[in-house]
Write an enzyme that holds these catalytic residues in place. Sequence first.
Site, PDB file in Angstrom:
ATOM      1  N   GLY A  15       0.782  -1.240   0.000  1.00 39.87           N
ATOM      2  CA  GLY A  15       0.000   0.000   0.000  1.00 39.87           C
ATOM      3  C   GLY A  15       0.807   1.278   0.000  1.00 39.87           C
ATOM      4  O   GLY A  15       0.312   2.323   0.459  1.00 39.87           O
ATOM      5  N   ARG A  69     -15.168 -14.993 -10.248  1.00 35.85           N
ATOM      6  CA  ARG A  69     -14.755 -13.587 -10.162  1.00 35.85           C
ATOM      7  C   ARG A  69     -15.946 -12.647 -10.111  1.00 35.85           C
ATOM      8  O   ARG A  69     -15.903 -11.612  -9.463  1.00 35.85           O
ATOM      9  CB  ARG A  69     -13.853 -13.238 -11.357  1.00 35.85           C
ATOM     10  CG  ARG A  69     -12.516 -13.988 -11.305  1.00 35.85           C
ATOM     11  CD  ARG A  69     -11.541 -13.404 -12.275  1.00 35.85           C
ATOM     12  NE  ARG A  69     -11.949 -13.622 -13.654  1.00 35.85           N
ATOM     13  CZ  ARG A  69     -11.572 -12.856 -14.685  1.00 35.85           C
ATOM     14  NH1 ARG A  69     -10.811 -11.814 -14.491  1.00 35.85           N
ATOM     15  NH2 ARG A  69     -11.964 -13.131 -15.911  1.00 35.85           N
ATOM     16  N   HIS A 113       0.961   0.917 -13.107  1.00 35.56           N
ATOM     17  CA  HIS A 113       1.708  -0.283 -13.483  1.00 35.56           C
ATOM     18  C   HIS A 113       3.200   0.057 -13.518  1.00 35.56           C
ATOM     19  O   HIS A 113       3.585   1.110 -14.043  1.00 35.56           O
ATOM     20  CB  HIS A 113       1.247  -0.780 -14.863  1.00 35.56           C
ATOM     21  CG  HIS A 113       1.961  -2.013 -15.294  1.00 35.56           C
ATOM     22  ND1 HIS A 113       1.678  -3.248 -14.759  1.00 35.56           N
ATOM     23  CD2 HIS A 113       2.973  -2.200 -16.179  1.00 35.56           C
ATOM     24  CE1 HIS A 113       2.486  -4.146 -15.310  1.00 35.56           C
ATOM     25  NE2 HIS A 113       3.272  -3.538 -16.171  1.00 35.56           N
ATOM     26  N   VAL A 148      -5.356  -7.029 -19.802  1.00 32.60           N
ATOM     27  CA  VAL A 148      -4.506  -6.775 -18.635  1.00 32.60           C
ATOM     28  C   VAL A 148      -3.456  -5.713 -18.979  1.00 32.60           C
ATOM     29  O   VAL A 148      -2.761  -5.815 -19.990  1.00 32.60           O
ATOM     30  CB  VAL A 148      -3.825  -8.083 -18.173  1.00 32.60           C
ATOM     31  CG1 VAL A 148      -2.811  -7.807 -17.059  1.00 32.60           C
ATOM     32  CG2 VAL A 148      -4.876  -9.061 -17.679  1.00 32.60           C
TER      33      VAL A 148
HETATM   34  C1  GAR Z   1       3.513  -1.089  -7.321  1.00 38.02           C
HETATM   35  O1  GAR Z   1       4.817  -1.071  -7.831  1.00 38.02           O
HETATM   36  C2  GAR Z   1       2.492  -1.114  -8.431  1.00 38.02           C
HETATM   37  O2  GAR Z   1       2.871  -0.369  -9.555  1.00 38.02           O
HETATM   38  C3  GAR Z   1       2.447  -2.577  -8.746  1.00 38.02           C
HETATM   39  O3  GAR Z   1       2.518  -3.233  -7.507  1.00 38.02           O
HETATM   40  C4  GAR Z   1       3.240  -2.417  -6.599  1.00 38.02           C
HETATM   41  C5  GAR Z   1       2.381  -2.217  -5.371  1.00 38.02           C
HETATM   42  O4  GAR Z   1       3.103  -1.561  -4.371  1.00 38.02           O
HETATM   43  N1  GAR Z   1       1.263  -2.928  -9.450  1.00 38.02           N
HETATM   44  C6  GAR Z   1       1.197  -3.914 -10.329  1.00 38.02           C
HETATM   45  O5  GAR Z   1       2.140  -4.625 -10.607  1.00 38.02           O
HETATM   46  C7  GAR Z   1      -0.160  -4.113 -10.962  1.00 38.02           C
HETATM   47  N2  GAR Z   1      -0.041  -4.784 -12.216  1.00 38.02           N
HETATM   48  P1  GAR Z   1       2.359  -0.774  -3.240  1.00 38.02           P
HETATM   49  O6  GAR Z   1       1.375  -1.777  -2.632  1.00 38.02           O
HETATM   50  O7  GAR Z   1       3.438  -0.408  -2.275  1.00 38.02           O
HETATM   51  O8  GAR Z   1       1.676   0.396  -3.847  1.00 38.02           O
END
Ligand code: GAR
Length: 228
Positions: A15, A69, A113, A148
């Site tokens: 988060g 889902r 992303h 996706v």
């Molecule tokens: C982040 O780097 C986000 O961009 C990535 O997961 C991480 C979450 O970190 N999202 C994806 O890979 C979605 N495809 P966080 O929980 O610390 O924000």
Amino acid sequence: MTRRVRTAILISGRGSNMAALLAAAGDTGYPAEIALVLSNRGDAAGLEHARGRGVPTSVVESRPFGRDREAFERAMEAALHGHGIELVALAGFMRVLTEGFVARWRDRLVNIHPSLLPAFRGLDTHARALAAGVKLHGCTVHLVRPGVDEGPILAQAAVPVLPDDTEADLAARVLAEEHRLYPAALAWLAAGLVRVEGERARIAAPAASGALANPLPGPASVRTSAPG
Ligand code: GAR
């Protein structure tokens, strides 16, 4: 002051992007109000942070729904509607959403992303960027479409890939930019500054000019062959 758009952040883990959005929205002039943090995992670390800031949280465990889902999303949408949510920001939400959900939230559903899309969709983006030998990597904020990591791009930030980078080094460099980019992009969307034309998002905000390059182009006198 204009009304703030009631926004939910969906998380699955740490988060840190959620925390960056909450910090930005702590300013009452920010056009989105974070009215809910929802996680598909009760053990997501980000939930504690949100609760600590007094933000309403909700957990809809995805696991008990198995492959259903639609049923999972119906439960999630009950929480979203219950909190009067108008805009949804995915922040490390690691579930693929159905076409139906994406259609119902079209242009009100945004994701971050960790790559310069359309390169490196999917998982393990930093390891794949290192393996591919790219010299620039980064992150993308985009509107969500059924494919996706597809959808109109709102903003991107690029970072250099340095010669001795490990996956962790590169992830940290990109993450710092995610934390700057996402609050800005969400603000544009909430403020109504985004116009979608086909697959392109037009943003009524100042754009950068000039190029980012890595390595930096040297002087024209750099030798192209060994002196003879
Ligand atoms: C982040 O780097 C986000 O961009 C990535 O997961 C991480 C979450 O970190 N999202 C994806 O890979 C979605 N495809 P966080 O929980 O610390 O924000």
